[in-house]
Design an enzyme around this catalytic site. Structure first.
Site, mmCIF file in Angstrom:
data_model
loop_
_atom_site.group_PDB
_atom_site.id
_atom_site.type_symbol
_atom_site.label_atom_id
_atom_site.label_comp_id
_atom_site.label_asym_id
_atom_site.label_seq_id
_atom_site.Cartn_x
_atom_site.Cartn_y
_atom_site.Cartn_z
ATOM 1 N N HIS A 88 0.862 -1.085 0.178
ATOM 2 C CA HIS A 88 -0.130 -0.087 -0.056
ATOM 3 C C HIS A 88 0.874 1.189 0.178
ATOM 4 O O HIS A 88 0.389 2.319 0.623
ATOM 5 C CB HIS A 88 -0.805 0.018 1.087
ATOM 6 C CG HIS A 88 -2.114 -1.123 1.462
ATOM 7 N ND1 HIS A 88 -3.180 -1.146 0.528
ATOM 8 C CD2 HIS A 88 -1.920 -2.333 1.724
ATOM 9 C CE1 HIS A 88 -3.846 -2.047 0.704
ATOM 10 N NE2 HIS A 88 -3.036 -2.802 1.573
ATOM 11 N N ASN A 161 -10.249 -2.901 2.505
ATOM 12 C CA ASN A 161 -9.927 -3.007 1.166
ATOM 13 C C ASN A 161 -11.276 -2.573 0.397
ATOM 14 O O ASN A 161 -12.445 -2.531 1.166
ATOM 15 C CB ASN A 161 -9.380 -4.334 0.743
ATOM 16 C CG ASN A 161 -7.705 -4.175 1.017
ATOM 17 O OD1 ASN A 161 -7.081 -3.451 1.343
ATOM 18 N ND2 ASN A 161 -7.427 -5.696 1.100
HETATM 19 FE FE1 HDE Z 1 -2.421 -4.862 5.553
HETATM 20 N N1 HDE Z 1 -0.680 -4.160 6.012
HETATM 21 N N2 HDE Z 1 -1.661 -6.722 6.086
HETATM 22 N N3 HDE Z 1 -4.099 -5.740 4.978
HETATM 23 N N4 HDE Z 1 -2.953 -3.176 4.877
HETATM 24 C C1 HDE Z 1 -0.268 -2.662 5.800
HETATM 25 O O1 HDE Z 1 1.047 -1.508 7.434
HETATM 26 C C2 HDE Z 1 -0.771 -6.799 6.697
HETATM 27 C C3 HDE Z 1 -4.394 -7.001 4.838
HETATM 28 C C4 HDE Z 1 -4.322 -2.862 4.445
HETATM 29 O O2 HDE Z 1 -3.080 3.519 3.942
HETATM 30 C C5 HDE Z 1 1.224 -2.250 6.433
HETATM 31 O O3 HDE Z 1 1.132 0.982 7.521
HETATM 32 C C6 HDE Z 1 -0.541 -8.331 6.961
HETATM 33 C C7 HDE Z 1 -5.876 -7.075 4.697
HETATM 34 C C8 HDE Z 1 -4.426 -1.486 4.093
HETATM 35 O O4 HDE Z 1 -1.504 3.277 5.633
HETATM 36 C C9 HDE Z 1 1.192 -3.805 7.062
HETATM 37 C C10 HDE Z 1 -1.499 -8.923 6.440
HETATM 38 C C11 HDE Z 1 -6.409 -6.054 4.388
HETATM 39 C C12 HDE Z 1 -3.279 -0.909 4.307
HETATM 40 C C13 HDE Z 1 0.396 -4.816 6.706
HETATM 41 C C14 HDE Z 1 -2.334 -7.877 5.765
HETATM 42 C C15 HDE Z 1 -5.259 -5.056 4.467
HETATM 43 C C16 HDE Z 1 -2.222 -1.933 5.094
HETATM 44 C C17 HDE Z 1 1.978 -1.910 5.458
HETATM 45 C C18 HDE Z 1 -2.007 -10.491 6.299
HETATM 46 C C19 HDE Z 1 -7.920 -5.471 4.124
HETATM 47 C C20 HDE Z 1 -2.681 0.435 4.112
HETATM 48 C C21 HDE Z 1 2.236 -0.312 5.691
HETATM 49 C C22 HDE Z 1 -2.342 -10.894 7.709
HETATM 50 C C23 HDE Z 1 -8.644 -5.973 4.902
HETATM 51 C C24 HDE Z 1 -2.937 1.376 5.220
HETATM 52 C C25 HDE Z 1 1.318 -0.217 7.049
HETATM 53 C C26 HDE Z 1 -2.445 3.025 4.866
HETATM 54 C C27 HDE Z 1 -0.822 -1.796 5.140
HETATM 55 C C28 HDE Z 1 0.295 -5.998 7.168
HETATM 56 C C29 HDE Z 1 -3.397 -7.945 5.002
HETATM 57 C C30 HDE Z 1 -5.514 -3.583 4.289
HETATM 58 C C31 HDE Z 1 2.852 -4.296 6.766
HETATM 59 C C32 HDE Z 1 0.393 -8.885 7.865
HETATM 60 C C33 HDE Z 1 -6.390 -8.477 4.623
HETATM 61 C C34 HDE Z 1 -5.637 -0.791 3.487
HETATM 62 O O5 HDE Z 1 1.354 -3.533 8.417
#
Ligand code: HDE
Length: 705
Positions: A88, A161
Site C-alpha cells: 500500500h 480494502n
Molecule cells: Fe495490511 N498491511 N496486512 N491488509 N493493509 C499494511 O501497514 C498486513 C491485509 C491494508 O493506508 C502495512 O502501515 C498483514 C488485509 C491497508 O496506510 C502492514 C496482513 C487487508 C493498508 C500490513 C495484511 C489489509 C495496509 C504496510 C496479512 C484488508 C494501508 C504499511 C495478515 C482488510 C494502510 C502499513 C494505509 C498496510 C500488514 C492483510 C489492508 C505491513 C501482515 C486482509 C488498507 O503492516
C-alpha cells in the site's frame, strides 16, 4: 574582490538596516525582510543572509566548512525520505467526519455509536497494494480503504480494502503472496502489475486465493475513482455491548454516487495520460465542494446464524451475501478537506487494525489476528521510533494520559515527579475496569496445533458464485483479464495450472481462457479439497453494473470544441451538467481557448493532446465545420473519438463533427449511445442518458475485449 557572477543574493539589495524588527508579546523577535516577508532562518532559528551561494574561498575557490547553513540545508534534504510502506505504498488521503445515524447501544458500547447525529473526525487513506510510492493509479490491483476515526474513546482504525475477501486464510502466508506480486527480486520488474510468472505461480499453487482472484480480475480492480468504490472491513469483528454481550459484525462502506470502474484498455491509456488520475479526481472533487460520501453498513449476526453456513465466518476468503443477510446503514462518512501537507498527514498516518475502542473487538479470523500483530512493527520501522503517536495525524483527539516517556523524538513527556503507578503521590492517571477496554471473555480451548480447520476447505464455491453474479459484460471482462494476465506468464505449466482451477469455478470461463491462450487440449480440473457447490444463488449485489448510479452526478464530461462551436448547444450543455452536479472540461485545439459562434471567447482546460477521452466519462463533439477540418489532421483528435466509442461511452455530436467520427471508424448504424445534438433542445435527453454511463451492448462489435 571578485564580483558574484551567478544568481543574485537578497543581501545584494537588502542590508541589515532594511530589516524591520518587532518584538512579540512574549518578547520574541520577529524579523522581516525588506519586502515584508519573514526572514529566512536555519532550523535553529538563525537568520540567513544568502540562500543562493555557498560560502567559498574566492568566487572560484573551494567551499568552506564554516558554512553551517549549507551543511544543515543539505543534511535535512538528504534525510527527507522515510521507508515507503511495504504494501500500500501508493496512497492518497483526505479528512472528513463520520456521522452516526442511530444509537447502537443494544449491540455495542462504543461511544461513537451512541448518539444520533453526532459527528466524529476521520481521516481516510486510499491506496493500491503492489506498486511503489511513485507508481501509477490505474494498476489492476486491490485498493486499500483505511479509515481512522478519532473517537472520544481513542482512535478506531478500520483498515479495509475495496474487495471483501483476501488471497490467503492465514497471516503467515502474507509475505509470500506479497513477494510474489511485487517486482521479481532479480530484475525489479514488472512494477505495479500482477501479470507475471511469480504472482500466478503462487496463486495457482494456492487454491484458497481463487475467490479473491475472481474479484481482482473483475472491474473492481480498476475503479474509475476512489469515490465510486465500496470498502470492506473484510474480517468478522465483534460488537460488544455494556452487558458484555457479543454480536458478530462485518463492515461495508457504500459509496453514495454508486459503483463505477473503467475498461482495461482505458486503464492502460489513463496511466499514460494521467498517472495521478485517482488523486486528481479526489483532489478536484473535494476542492470544488463536491464532498464524497459513503454509508457505513453492517451485517450483524450471532453464532447460531454463523452455524447455518457450510463455510466458516472466521475465513477471510468468504462473504455473507447481502441477499441472505442485508446490510444495515449505521452512519455516513463525508470527506471534506484535503491535507495541508501530503507527507505530514497522508504519508505519516499510521493505521493499525488493533486500534479499536471499547465495544469493538476481534474474532479469531487468523488473518486478522496476524494483522493485529504486524501493524505496530511496520509503523516503528517506517516512522522511526515508538513516538509516532505524537504526530498530529496519529494522535488521538480525545484527552489521553499515560506514563510512556522518552524515546526518539519524544514530544509529550510526564511533567513532574510521577511517571509510574501505583504511586503514593496521588497523581497521574489510573486504570478503570469500568471505562477501560474489556476484551470479550470468549471461552477458548484446544491443543496447540498448526492446522487449518476443515471449515476453511471450500475454495471454489464462492468464486463460482461471484462469477455467476456478474452481468455478461462483467463476465467478459473477467475472462479478458485472465487471458491478458496469463498471456504475460512465460511458463506454460503455470498457465495450465491456473486454468485447471478455473474448471472448478466455471467450465465456460475456463474453456474460453484456455482457447484464447492457445491450449491444444484442456487441463483436468484441479484437485479440490471440497467439490464446488452448484446451488449457490447469484448475488446481484456483487455486480458493479447492478450497483451503478442513476445519474451522471460526480462524473465528468469532455467537450471537444473549436473556433465557431455552436454557442447555444455549448451553453446548454454546461447548464445541464452543472444541474446534474457533474463536472466538465473543455478540450480545444489550443490551450488558449476558442471563440464560439456568438463571438464569445471561452477558455480551454486541455489542448487536444493533453485531454484524451479516457479522462472523461462521456464526450460531446462540438467542433464547427472548419474546426473539424483542422482536427481531421490530428491523430490525437481521431483517438479522442475512436477511444470514446470503443470504450462504450456516450457520445453527443453536432453534424459538423461527422467527418471526424467517420475518420475514427464510427460507421452507421450508430447505436443509442451516439446521440445527435442538432440544437440546444436535444441536450437534456443526452445528459439524462449519461446516467447509464456506458453502452455495454456496443462492446462485442468494437471488440473491446
Ligand atoms: Fe495490511 N498491511 N496486512 N491488509 N493493509 C499494511 O501497514 C498486513 C491485509 C491494508 O493506508 C502495512 O502501515 C498483514 C488485509 C491497508 O496506510 C502492514 C496482513 C487487508 C493498508 C500490513 C495484511 C489489509 C495496509 C504496510 C496479512 C484488508 C494501508 C504499511 C495478515 C482488510 C494502510 C502499513 C494505509 C498496510 C500488514 C492483510 C489492508 C505491513 C501482515 C486482509 C488498507 O503492516
Amino acid at each position: 574582490m571578485a564580483k558574484k557572477t551567478s544568481q543574485t543574493s537578497p543581501s545584494d539589495n537588502a542590508t541589515i538596516h532594511d530589516q524591520k524588527l518587532h518584538r512579540g508579546a512574549g518578547g520574541e523577535l520577529h524579523q522581516f525582510a525588506e519586502d515584508g516577508k519573514p526572514v529566512l532562518t536555519t532550523a535553529q532559528g538563525g537568520p540567513v543572509s544568502d540562500d543562493q551561494n555557498t560560502l567559498r574561498l574566492g568566487a572560484r575557490g573551494p567551499a568552506l566548512i564554516d558554512d553551517f547553513h549549507f551543511r544543515e540545508k543539505i543534511f535535512h534534504f538528504d534525510h527527507e525520505r522515510i521507508p515507503e510502506r511495504v504494501v500500500h505504498a501508493r496512497g492518497y488521503g483526505a479528512h472528513g467526519y463520520f456521522e452516526t445515524y442511530e444509537s447502537l447501544a443494544a449491540y455495542t458500547r462504543a461511544d461513537l455509536f451512541q448518539r444520533p447525529g453526532e459527528k466524529t473526525p476521520a481521516f481516510v487513506r486510499f491506496s493500491t497494494v503492489a506498486g511503489s510510492k511513485g507508481s501509477f493509479d490505474l494498476a489492476r490491483d486491490v485498493r486499500g480503504f483505511a479509515v481512522k476515526i478519532y473517537t472520544q474513546q481513542g482512535n478506531w482504525d478500520l483498515v479495509g480494502n475495496n474487495i471483501p475477501v483476501f488471497f490467503i486464510q492465514d497471516a503467515i502466508k502474507f509475505p509470500d503472496v506479497i513477494h510474489s506480486v511485487k517486482p521479481e527480486p532479480d530484475k525489479e520488474f514488472p512494477q505495479a502489475q500482477s501479470a507475471h510468472d511469480n504472482f500466478w505461480d503462487f496463486i495457482s499453487l494456492t487454491p484458497e486465493s481463487m475467490h479473491m482472484i475472481m474479484w481482482v480480475m473483475s472491474d473492481r480492480a480498476i475503479p474509475r475513482s476512489f469515490r465510486f468504490m465500496e470498502g470492506f472491513g473484510v474480517h468478522t469483528f465483534r460488537f460488544v455491548n455494556a452487558a458484555d454481550e457479543s454480536t458478530f459484525v462485518k463492515f461495508h462502506w457504500k459509496p453514495k454516487l454508486g459503483l463505477q470502474s473503467v475498461a482495461w484498455n482505458e486503464a492502460v491509456k489513463i496511466n499514460g495520460a494521467d498517472p495521478d488520475f485517482h488523486r486528481r479526481d479526489l483532489w478536484q472533487s473535494i476542492q470544488s465542494g463536491n464532498f464524497p460520501e459513503w454509508e457505513l453498513c453492517v451485517q450483524l449476526f450471532d453464532q447460531d446464524f454463523a452455524d447455518t453456513f457450510d463455510f466458516d465466518i472466521l475465513d477471510p476468503t468468504k462473504i455473507i451475501p447481502e441477499e441472505i443477510l442485508p446490510v444495515k446503514p449505521i452512519g455516513r462518512l463525508v470527506l471534506d478537506r484535503m491535507p495541508e501537507n501530503f507527507f505530514a498527514e497522508t504519508e505519516q498516518v499510521a493505521f493499525m487494525t488493533q486500534n479499536v475502542p471499547p465495544g469493538i473487538d476481534f474474532s479469531n479470523d487468523p488473518l486478522l489476528q496476524g494483522r493485529n500483530f504486524s501493524y505496530l512493527d511496520t509503523q516503528l520501522k517506517r516512522l522511526g521510533g515508538p513516538n509516532f503517536t505524537h504526530l498530529p495525524i496519529n494522535a488521538p483527539k480525545c484527552p489521553f494520559h499515560n506514563f510512556q516517556q522518552d524515546g526518539h523524538m519524544a514530544m509529550r513527556n510526564p511533567v513532574g515527579r510521577v511517571n509510574y503507578q501505583p504511586n503514593s503521590w496521588n497523581q497521574g492517571p489510573r486504570e478503570s475496569p469500568v471505562q477501560g477496554y474489556r476484551h470479550f471473555p470468549a471461552e477458548e480451548q484446544g491443543a496447540k496445533v498448526r492446522l487449518r480447520p476443515e471449515s476453511f476447505a471450500d475454495h471454489y464455491s464462492q468464486a463460482r458464485q461471484f462469477y455467476i453474479s456478474q452481468t455478461p459484460p462483467e463476465q467478459r471482462h473477467i475472462a479478458a483479464a485472465l487471458i491478458f494476465e496469463l498471456s504475460k506468464v512465460e511458463t506454460p505449466v503455470i498457465r495450465e495450472r491456473m486454468v485447471s482451477h478455473l474448471f472448478n469455478i466455471d467450465e465456460t470461463l475456463a474453456s474460453k481462457v484456455g482457447h484464447a491462450l492457445g491450449f491444444k487440449s484442456m487441463p483436468k480440473p484441479a484437485d479440490a479439497a471440497m467439490p464446488t457447490r452448484q446451488d449457490l444463488e447469484p448475488s446481484p449485489a456483487l455486480s458493479i453494473v447492478e450497483r451503478g448510479p442513476k445519474r451522471f452526478e460526480g462524473r465528468k464530461l469532455g467537450i471537444l470544441v473549436s473556433d465557431g462551436t455552436d454557442a447555444a448547444i455549448f451553453k446548454s450543455l454546461l447548464a445541464e451538467i452543472t444541474e446534474q452536479k457533474a463536472a466538465f472540461e473543455v478540450i480545444a485545439p489550443k490551450i488558449g481557448g476558442v471563440t464560439l459562434s456568438d463571438g464569445n471567447w471561452i477558455e480551454a482546460h486541455q489542448m487536444i493532446d493533453g485531454g484524451p477521452s479516457v479522462l472523461y466519462d462521456a464526450v460531446a463533439l462540438l467542433p464547427s465545420a472548419e474546426g473539424t477540418g483542422d482536427l481531421l489532421k490530428e491523430a490525437t483528435a481521431r483517438d479522442f473519438v475512436a477511444d470514446a466509442f470503443v470504450h462504450c461511452k456516450y457520445i453527443g455530436y453536432v453534424e459538423t463533427a461527422l467527418p471526424l467520427m467517420q475518420k475514427a471508424g464510427i460507421a452507421d448504424p450508430l447505436d443509442e449511445g451516439v446521440m445527435a445534438l442538432a440544437a440546444a433542445k436535444d441536450v437534456p435527453a443526452f445528459i439524462k442518458a449519461l446516467g447509464k454511463l456506458r453502452v455495454w451492448g456496443r462492446e462485442p462489435s468494437v471488440k473491446l475485449n
